[in-house]
Design a protein around this motif. Structure first.
Motif, PDB file in Angstrom:
ATOM      1  N   ASP A 187       0.967  -1.109  -0.020  1.00 62.15           N
ATOM      2  CA  ASP A 187       0.125  -0.021   0.143  1.00 62.15           C
ATOM      3  C   ASP A 187       0.889   1.331   0.018  1.00 62.15           C
ATOM      4  OD1 ASP A 187      -2.528  -1.301  -0.164  1.00 62.15           O
ATOM      5  OD2 ASP A 187      -2.421  -1.366   2.125  1.00 62.15           O
ATOM      6  N   GLN A 188       2.203   1.087   0.674  1.00 61.35           N
ATOM      7  CA  GLN A 188       2.805   2.243   0.576  1.00 61.35           C
ATOM      8  C   GLN A 188       3.946   2.261  -0.671  1.00 61.35           C
ATOM      9  OE1 GLN A 188       4.746   0.685   4.413  1.00 61.35           O
ATOM     10  NE2 GLN A 188       4.619   2.756   4.770  1.00 61.35           N
ATOM     11  N   CYS A 189       3.623   1.753  -1.771  1.00 64.59           N
ATOM     12  CA  CYS A 189       4.382   1.688  -2.960  1.00 64.59           C
ATOM     13  C   CYS A 189       3.518   2.316  -4.100  1.00 64.59           C
ATOM     14  CB  CYS A 189       4.972   0.264  -3.345  1.00 64.59           C
ATOM     15  SG  CYS A 189       5.699  -0.566  -2.142  1.00 64.59           S
ATOM     16  N   ASN A 190       4.283   3.374  -5.006  1.00 65.97           N
ATOM     17  CA  ASN A 190       3.633   3.873  -6.183  1.00 65.97           C
ATOM     18  C   ASN A 190       4.531   3.354  -7.291  1.00 65.97           C
ATOM     19  OD1 ASN A 190       2.902   5.586  -8.261  1.00 65.97           O
ATOM     20  ND2 ASN A 190       2.555   7.263  -6.421  1.00 65.97           N
ATOM     21  N   VAL A 191       3.831   2.709  -8.065  1.00 62.21           N
ATOM     22  CA  VAL A 191       4.404   2.215  -9.559  1.00 62.21           C
ATOM     23  C   VAL A 191       5.121   3.558 -10.296  1.00 62.21           C
ATOM     24  CG1 VAL A 191       2.506   2.439 -10.847  1.00 62.21           C
ATOM     25  CG2 VAL A 191       4.372   0.838 -11.243  1.00 62.21           C
ATOM     26  N   ASN A 192       4.870   4.649  -9.890  1.00 59.61           N
ATOM     27  CA  ASN A 192       5.290   5.922 -10.671  1.00 59.61           C
ATOM     28  C   ASN A 192       6.507   6.324 -10.126  1.00 59.61           C
ATOM     29  OD1 ASN A 192       2.981   6.525 -12.819  1.00 59.61           O
ATOM     30  ND2 ASN A 192       1.773   6.900 -10.557  1.00 59.61           N
ATOM     31  N   GLU A 193       6.984   5.820  -8.819  1.00 58.61           N
ATOM     32  CA  GLU A 193       8.249   6.412  -8.329  1.00 58.61           C
ATOM     33  C   GLU A 193       9.311   5.257  -8.623  1.00 58.61           C
ATOM     34  OE1 GLU A 193       7.180   6.862  -4.408  1.00 58.61           O
ATOM     35  OE2 GLU A 193       5.942   8.807  -4.552  1.00 58.61           O
ATOM     36  N   ILE A 194       8.952   4.064  -9.053  1.00 57.32           N
ATOM     37  CA  ILE A 194      10.075   3.051  -9.341  1.00 57.32           C
ATOM     38  C   ILE A 194      10.608   3.024 -10.350  1.00 57.32           C
ATOM     39  CG2 ILE A 194       9.099   1.860  -7.135  1.00 57.32           C
ATOM     40  CD1 ILE A 194       7.953  -0.376  -9.206  1.00 57.32           C
ATOM     41  N   ASN A 203      -2.146 -11.872  -5.121  1.00 59.47           N
ATOM     42  CA  ASN A 203      -2.056 -10.495  -4.450  1.00 59.47           C
ATOM     43  C   ASN A 203      -2.549  -9.259  -5.390  1.00 59.47           C
ATOM     44  OD1 ASN A 203      -1.014  -7.956  -3.240  1.00 59.47           O
ATOM     45  ND2 ASN A 203      -0.933  -9.266  -1.650  1.00 59.47           N
ATOM     46  N   ALA A 204      -3.733  -8.633  -4.926  1.00 55.42           N
ATOM     47  CA  ALA A 204      -4.278  -7.683  -5.980  1.00 55.42           C
ATOM     48  C   ALA A 204      -3.509  -6.510  -5.838  1.00 55.42           C
ATOM     49  CB  ALA A 204      -5.643  -7.383  -5.263  1.00 55.42           C
ATOM     50  N   LYS A 205      -2.702  -6.029  -4.840  1.00 53.14           N
ATOM     51  CA  LYS A 205      -1.787  -4.976  -4.698  1.00 53.14           C
ATOM     52  C   LYS A 205      -0.658  -5.069  -5.469  1.00 53.14           C
ATOM     53  CE  LYS A 205      -4.353  -2.498  -1.986  1.00 53.14           C
ATOM     54  NZ  LYS A 205      -4.979  -1.182  -2.378  1.00 53.14           N
ATOM     55  N   LEU A 223       0.889  -3.166  -9.188  1.00 49.94           N
ATOM     56  CA  LEU A 223       2.392  -2.807  -9.222  1.00 49.94           C
ATOM     57  C   LEU A 223       2.833  -3.372 -10.810  1.00 49.94           C
ATOM     58  CD1 LEU A 223       3.574  -3.069  -5.440  1.00 49.94           C
ATOM     59  CD2 LEU A 223       3.016  -1.096  -7.008  1.00 49.94           C
ATOM     60  N   ILE A 224       2.477  -4.648 -10.815  1.00 54.11           N
ATOM     61  CA  ILE A 224       3.008  -5.489 -12.112  1.00 54.11           C
ATOM     62  C   ILE A 224       2.489  -4.796 -13.214  1.00 54.11           C
ATOM     63  CG2 ILE A 224       3.138  -7.711 -13.310  1.00 54.11           C
ATOM     64  CD1 ILE A 224       3.491  -8.900 -10.648  1.00 54.11           C
TER      65      ILE A 224
END
Length: 209
Positions: free
Chosen positions: A69-76, A94-96, A100-101
């Motif tokens: 929940d703390q991860c933002n795909v735009n930042e990686i 896993n839905a989260k 991300l993938i």
């Protein structure tokens, strides 16, 4: 200050792990050492995994374990998943992680998964059709049936990824048990087993450039 410059230039790479106990240290350490030019942040479904000292000792690995929940795909810059049996339990659906993938695929950011943790890719069904796999048509590898059946936990194995890949219209290949085998297709790198961790990370690093 220097870390800020590196982060701006290269972004940070997400190391995805399971919250379930398992032997991930060897694979993770081999992969991280080959990604030393990047800042690596670690995330698990709930942020409950404890990093082994060998990873904490790497200056470019953030010691804080994030939740998805703390991860933002735009930042990686990309994400990688070292081999761990626990991935079959809490990453495979896993839905989260799916978000991300699929976000990485949409933005053409590299993804790398090794061994048992290729099962983590199984969560990535398309947004429009939850029965259609986002990796349909891809060529990849992962832990082989021969390698899986040797384990005492085989009878309770949540997913046989060799079968899953073929059943979802992708192409699976493998080599001899415990031998190195890595497949790169577009922005996806997969390794067959722990022995493939270093080479998979090398290919992943090339895609991050």
């Amino acid at each position: 200050e220097s870390l800020g410059i590196i982060t701006f230039r290269m972004g940070w790479v997400l190391l995805v792990m399971s919250d379930v106990e398992g032997d991930f240290e060897q694979s993770a350490l081999q992969m991280c050492k080959r990604l030393s030019e990047h800042i690596i942040k670690v995330a698990t479904p709930l942020g409950k995994q404890t990093l082994p000292q060998s990873l904490k000792d790497l200056s470019f690995v953030d010691r804080e374990v994030l939740s998805f929940d703390q991860c933002n795909v735009n930042e990686i810059s990309g994400l990688f998943v070292p081999s761990c049996e626990g991935s079959m339990e809490d990453l495979h659906t896993n839905a989260k992680l799916k978000q991300l993938i699929n976000g990485c695929l949409l933005m053409q950011k590299p993804i790398c998964a090794v061994g048992y943790s290729v099962s983590a890719l199984g969560c990535a069904m398309t947004e429009k059709d939850d029965k259609k796999w986002s990796f349909e048509g891809y060529r990849m590898t992962g832990i082989s049936m021969i390698e899986v059946v040797r384990e005492t936990t085989f009878a309770n194995c949540p997913v046989i990824m060799e079968n899953f890949i073929r059943d979802h219209a992708a192409f699976y290949s493998c080599t001899l048990a415990d031998a190195t085998h890595v497949v790169t297709d577009r922005m996806l790198v997969t390794g067959q087993n722990k022995a493939s961790s270093a080479l998979a990370a090398h290919c992943f690093s090339f895609l991050l450039q």
